[in-house]
Design an enzyme around this catalytic site. Structure first.
Site, PDB file in Angstrom:
ATOM      1  N   MET B  55     -30.554  15.031  25.659  1.00  0.00           N
ATOM      2  CA  MET B  55     -30.921  16.435  25.879  1.00  0.00           C
ATOM      3  C   MET B  55     -29.960  17.086  26.867  1.00  0.00           C
ATOM      4  O   MET B  55     -30.091  16.892  28.077  1.00  0.00           O
ATOM      5  CB  MET B  55     -32.335  16.510  26.455  1.00  0.00           C
ATOM      6  CG  MET B  55     -33.397  15.896  25.570  1.00  0.00           C
ATOM      7  SD  MET B  55     -33.745  16.930  24.159  1.00  0.00           S
ATOM      8  CE  MET B  55     -34.819  18.151  24.962  1.00  0.00           C
ATOM      9  N   ASP B 330      19.356 -18.445 -13.350  1.00  0.00           N
ATOM     10  CA  ASP B 330      19.999 -17.163 -13.114  1.00  0.00           C
ATOM     11  C   ASP B 330      19.964 -16.373 -14.421  1.00  0.00           C
ATOM     12  O   ASP B 330      20.307 -16.897 -15.483  1.00  0.00           O
ATOM     13  CB  ASP B 330      21.449 -17.402 -12.663  1.00  0.00           C
ATOM     14  CG  ASP B 330      22.072 -16.146 -12.106  1.00  0.00           C
ATOM     15  OD1 ASP B 330      22.149 -16.013 -10.873  1.00  0.00           O
ATOM     16  OD2 ASP B 330      22.476 -15.280 -12.921  1.00  0.00           O
ATOM     17  N   GLU B 373      18.911 -11.978  -8.992  1.00  0.00           N
ATOM     18  CA  GLU B 373      18.378 -12.410 -10.286  1.00  0.00           C
ATOM     19  C   GLU B 373      18.293 -13.919 -10.360  1.00  0.00           C
ATOM     20  O   GLU B 373      18.298 -14.502 -11.422  1.00  0.00           O
ATOM     21  CB  GLU B 373      19.254 -11.854 -11.415  1.00  0.00           C
ATOM     22  CG  GLU B 373      20.670 -12.418 -11.467  1.00  0.00           C
ATOM     23  CD  GLU B 373      21.680 -11.613 -10.655  1.00  0.00           C
ATOM     24  OE1 GLU B 373      21.276 -10.959  -9.661  1.00  0.00           O
ATOM     25  OE2 GLU B 373      22.867 -11.647 -11.013  1.00  0.00           O
TER      26      GLU B 373
END
Lengths: 485, 485
Positions: B55, B330, B373
């Site tokens: 309050m 590869d 790769e």
């Protein structure tokens, strides 16, 4: 905090007494009546703390403690030695075999629970770190050796002189051990020094002082900067309640006046060692996370980092409509190096080229190893023209000096081809920017290598995305077949 | 544990009273006499806990709490609302705006300190996790969204029926909310279920029972499996001391009998949400560490992982003198794919090839993307002959079906070349094994691609290391120059 306590004593009535006290406070209790069975139970159950009688027939408490601390499985379990006599030489001997604290029979309840709570809390905090460490080590991101600490390396200690009437003696004792010792004259100064300085340990004295030593400890524990800094408090004799409160506030260890030289040396060393160990655990976390965005060969950031970093740059620059440029660099004929000289030679070349690229960047540019022999440099707030100039510089820099590779007598001439593209931060994304730079790179490769080509395309924007795509994505039948076979 | 407490109350005498109590216990105290200044101080200092009067003129406690909880900077600061009335509807309203607990005026000291200690301890534990989370998000290893939790997702709850005389009602109330609810008949059963089951919350009732509810809580907190599982305890009215003890043992929250339906629903939901949030933080750590050893494009392990993994395999197999074989794969003419169709096409091909490789492995084989790769497959306890067979299979598998790439009409024919080598686990290291496989791969490339070549060298051992090195490391003048330019 609840905890599993192992009580070790050869006198059944002592075991029963301690067990009863602990059960009332809701601790889990395990018991052993000799050293060998204590070792088995400890390794089997890994308790949170061991209360260990010193005088036992056969294997005594010192031996048990020493074995617990040298077994990696139980090394981190705190050990409190329970002694009949409060002799300094026993305490020092206990500290030397790794004991964490001592209680004198008959055991005072306040002291008992204060120590258990404090030691268990410290253990739990480092348990979590250790568990994570184990994950990182298992995956090979960090090695266990990274966490090993030079056991006897001296540290840096801050002494708060208020109330420390034997400050000069304490200081000289610690200095003689090789520690770097500094003194704070007031609590206020201590707080500020502890917050900014790199201390491994702070020594505070209680009693005979203006300010409250516990208040100082509490303040240090409330501030994030000093929260984890070990505190060793020096207390007057017979101050169990104050000491219990100090431990509750998070003080790590204590000395009772009069301060014994060997105990001071031993407890300081233990705290410094622990501090180092926990710092190392924390650093290893950062290492692990960094490893996720770092290329292990060159130490450069990797593609994963580039993506998140680009987003940050874009959101910072987009409202001002500023440009972002990118260079895509590819080492010429790199495949042949690997095939002729082996992977190791290729790796060395990648490392040197990475260094050369990084040596030529502005602080806010970012270079990453994009994969294989390809690098990307991101230049925030950089026009196409100045990006092109940077690329020309890099191209010259890489080729300027042949690269020495171990095991090969002749230095190797290495060159790069570079594609340059630029975009306005608000338009387009990383993928599009790199696509343009890639197309330029392809042109550089096609027209002779060791050169820079700047993308002739306009800065990409969502409006002409579709048109651009056709440049790369729709191949002729012929090229598709040629390309991959 | 020390902590920084923010006391918010519009009545100066209330502020002074609480401040005095807290200072005696060595807490750091900050004060505010209205909502707006409380918000400023909280954001500025980030206290460990807020004691908030309900309050107040102007902005009331509910509003202040709601704002604290919706500001990311202060959202994790626990809020205890201090109310004049002990109304259920106020408590439920408080819980709805994010309050963590309630105290009724005049504030009882035992209750006050028990709640502060408990909430601060919980906060500190998650503070560390959040700090780490921030590091990972900043580096782009995880995203903040990974940690977001579906606020209202139902959870899994275990009710311990002993002493829970309203068990059926509690169960049906929670089931109606969508939670999956299970019931343990005894404490023993509860311990075992909580240890093995995936519960987000355990509900325990104190009073009117054979076994001690606090003992059960303590046992759950001592076992690593149940240490972090939230516990909500139901206590009889007027049992402040028991409740304080329960909180000290690590119980997360509580309900006072008679159990109010809305409060039960609200407190359960809050605990489940927090549990999920903290689990997510922990999982993110694992994600970060995993990211360090994972290739982000293919999801395969990376080179960093290969190195540590090889060491584990070697040390496991070396005493038995078993072989380790490696394939180096590869993709043929991969460079041309990138150049012709762009990086995106290349990336898609890498992903498909990675999938095909992984689909054909035994459970204990490991495939990594070694870079660009190139892939490496490690075959523990596999002879050269069976490794060669595996390679032939992979070679066929990759080329068997052309790969569809988005934006390209014709599927692309993709092939790989593979080099195979083997060593006895005790002899040589990863580097040497890969060097042999690499040499075989080079041979496969040189003699036509889309094929397997097996290393003709003997399994490397330290004895003939020097001789092997000359194969790759000493080039002729001519090849060195040709290679790189």
């Amino acid at each position: 905090m609840s905890a599993r306590v192992l009580v070790v004593d050869d006198t059944p009535v002592n075991v029963k007494l301690l067990e009863a006290k602990l059960l009332v406070e809701y601790y889990e209790v395990l018991t052993a009546c000799d050293g060998p069975s204590a070792l088995v139970i400890a390794e089997d159950t890994i308790p949170d703390i061991v209360l260990l009688d010193v005088m036992m027939p056969g294997m005594d408490g010192f031996e048990v403690c020493s074995r617990l601390k040298s077994n990696p499985v139980t090394a981190h379990v705190p050990v409190v030695m329970v002694t009949a006599l409060n002799e300094v030489k026993d305490r020092v001997r206990g500290l030397e075999v790794g004991a964490d604290d001592f209680l004198t029979k008959p055991v005072n309840d306040v002291a008992l629970f204060a120590r258990i709570r404090s030691l268990v809390r410290l253990k739990r905090a480092s348990d979590e770190w250790r568990a994570r460490e184990a994950t990182a080590v298992e995956l090979g991101v960090t090695s266990a050796a990274d966490t090993e600490v030079d056991q006897d390396a001296p540290g840096s200690i801050l002494i708060v002189s208020e109330g420390m009437y034997d400050c000069a003696l304490v200081e000289s004792t610690l200095s003689e051990q090789g520690h770097r010792v500094e003194v704070a004259q007031t609590d206020e100064q201590a707080l500020s020094m502890a917050g900014y300085g790199k201390y491994d340990l702070v020594l505070v004295s209680d009693g005979n002082r203006e300010g409250d030593a516990l208040r100082l400890c509490s303040q240090m524990r409330s501030e994030p900067e000093t929260r984890h800094r070990p505190i060793l408090i020096v207390v007057p004799d017979n101050s169990d309640d104050r000491l219990a409160k100090a431990l509750e506030l998070g003080v790590n260890d204590y000395l009772v006046r009069p301060v014994e030289r060997d105990e001071l040396i031993s407890r300081s060393r233990t705290q410094i060692r622990r501090r180092r160990y926990e710092e190392r655990l924390r650093e290893n976390y950062t290492t692990s996370v960094n490893a996720a965005v770092t290329d292990s060969l060159t130490g450069m950031y990797n593609r994963r980092y580039l993506e998140s970093h680009f987003e940050r740059i874009r959101s910072r620059l987009k409202d001002a409509g500023k440009p972002i440029s990118a260079l895509v660099l590819d080492i010429d004929h790199f495949k042949k190096v690997n095939d002729t000289h082996g992977h190791e030679a290729g790796d060395e070349i990648l490392q040197v080229v990475a260094q050369r690229i990084q040596s030529d960047l502005r602080g806010f540019d970012t270079a990453v190893r994009f994969g294989g022999e390809e690098f990307v440099v991101l230049l925030p707030d950089s026009s196409l023209a100045s990006a092109e100039a940077a690329a020309e510089r890099l191209c010259l820099l890489v080729s300027a000096e042949p690269i020495a590779v171990s095991g090969i007598e002749t230095k190797l001439d290495v060159t790069v081809s570079i594609g340059v593209a630029s975009m306005v931060a608000g338009d387009g994304d990383l993928e599009e920017l790199l696509r343009c730079a890639d197309a330029a790179l392809y042109e550089a490769k096609r027209t002779g290598r060791n050169k820079v080509v700047t993308s002739s395309e306009k800065s990409p924007s969502s409006a002409d995305r579709a048109g651009q795509k056709s440049l790369y994505a729709v191949p002729t039948q012929q090229s598709a077949e040629n390309a991959v076979r």
